[in-house]
Design an enzyme around this catalytic site. Structure first.
Site, PDB file in Angstrom:
ATOM      1  N   CYS A  68      -6.668 -16.225  39.500  1.00 40.43           N
ATOM      2  CA  CYS A  68      -7.984 -16.676  39.033  1.00 40.43           C
ATOM      3  C   CYS A  68      -7.923 -17.882  38.088  1.00 40.43           C
ATOM      4  O   CYS A  68      -8.721 -18.810  38.210  1.00 40.43           O
ATOM      5  CB  CYS A  68      -8.754 -15.527  38.393  1.00 40.43           C
ATOM      6  SG  CYS A  68      -7.961 -14.749  36.975  1.00 40.43           S
ATOM      7  N   HIS A 103     -10.540 -11.539  33.819  1.00 38.13           N
ATOM      8  CA  HIS A 103     -10.772 -12.321  35.030  1.00 38.13           C
ATOM      9  C   HIS A 103     -11.590 -13.543  34.629  1.00 38.13           C
ATOM     10  O   HIS A 103     -12.377 -13.486  33.689  1.00 38.13           O
ATOM     11  CB  HIS A 103     -11.526 -11.459  36.043  1.00 38.13           C
ATOM     12  CG  HIS A 103     -11.793 -12.136  37.359  1.00 38.13           C
ATOM     13  ND1 HIS A 103     -10.807 -12.785  38.074  1.00 38.13           N
ATOM     14  CD2 HIS A 103     -12.933 -12.262  38.082  1.00 38.13           C
ATOM     15  CE1 HIS A 103     -11.338 -13.279  39.192  1.00 38.13           C
ATOM     16  NE2 HIS A 103     -12.624 -12.970  39.214  1.00 38.13           N
ATOM     17  N   SER A 120      -9.991 -14.132  43.628  1.00 41.35           N
ATOM     18  CA  SER A 120      -9.839 -12.750  43.200  1.00 41.35           C
ATOM     19  C   SER A 120      -9.330 -11.956  44.392  1.00 41.35           C
ATOM     20  O   SER A 120      -9.413 -12.411  45.532  1.00 41.35           O
ATOM     21  CB  SER A 120     -11.194 -12.190  42.753  1.00 41.35           C
ATOM     22  OG  SER A 120     -11.148 -10.777  42.643  1.00 41.35           O
TER      23      SER A 120
END
Length: 242
Positions: A68, A103, A120
């Site tokens: 990410c 994330h 992702s």
């Protein structure tokens, strides 16, 4: 036999901005998500933009799988020189099964609409089309996607627009707004996000990271510290999927 290297997308005048963003996202998907548990590119969040853009260039040369954080840097690199496209980082801290996960995606604002680019393990936690009328609509969509995987979102951090100047010595501002969403009502979250989004569009916000470069440093490593416990590969990926 050399594995085939996906061609880096080039913007054509015939393309609409959504088509261009789609081409960038398709390219990132061709590089594939990095499931190995080893990060191929070191990304220090405190580095100046110019250094991170060098790393992005390296990513296009090496064509290795990315996670990410690399996707955010690559997304900035590939959208540089498109002044109508504003880019800003969106970070999530989530909780699942006793663990915390981090994330990040690249928020996009263009022509009065929001969307995102990113990578992702989950297809609905990365790119979102440029169709959201407000920043909070986009964030709530991510929150709803997380719920499907039984992740509860604890914090959302929104950074500032990243300058389109690839040689800038300024670092990226990763967390200008930090919301403890798990302790807030959605109406409250929406109000905070909309005020922030308005200030961003009016370009009146100044980086806060000037005060705390040191605090940010260990965070840049958010993918690795926990890798020791349990199954190394799964934990590293899960951490990122977050």
């Amino acid at each position: 036999v050399q594995p085939s290297v996906p061609p880096v997308p080039n913007y054509k005048l015939s393309m609409s901005i959504p088509e261009w963003l789609q081409a960038i996202q398709t390219y990132m998907k061709m590089l594939q998500y990095n499931h190995t548990g080893t990060q191929f590119f070191e990304i220090r969040k405190t580095r100046p933009l110019s250094g991170l853009m060098e790393t992005a260039k390296e990513m296009t040369r090496e064509s290795l799988p990315i996670k990410c954080l690399e996707a955010v840097i690559l997304g900035i690199y590939l959208t540089n020189g498109q002044p109508s496209v504003e880019r800003f980082p969106i970070s999530f801290k989530t909780h699942f099964s006793g663990n915390y996960f981090h994330h990040v995606v690249l928020g996009i604002y263009c022509n009065g609409r929001y969307g995102s680019l990113g990578m992702s393990r989950r297809s609905d936690l990365m790119d979102k089309p440029l169709t959201y009328r407000t920043l909070s609509d986009l964030i709530f969509d991510f929150e709803d996607s997380y719920k499907k995987y039984l992740h509860s979102v604890k914090k959302v951090k929104i950074g500032l627009y990243v300058p389109h100047e690839p040689h800038s010595f300024q670092p990226i501002e990763w967390k200008q707004l930090v919301l403890n969403v798990s302790k807030m009502m959605r109406t409250e979250v929406r109000k905070e996000l909309e005020k922030f989004a308005r200030d961003m569009r009016m370009k009146i916000l100044k980086p806060s990271s000037a005060h705390s470069p040191m605090k940010e440093r260990p965070r840049g490593k958010s993918l690795s510290p926990r890798r020791r416990q349990g199954s190394p590969q799964r934990r590293a990926c899960r951490r990122d999927k977050s």
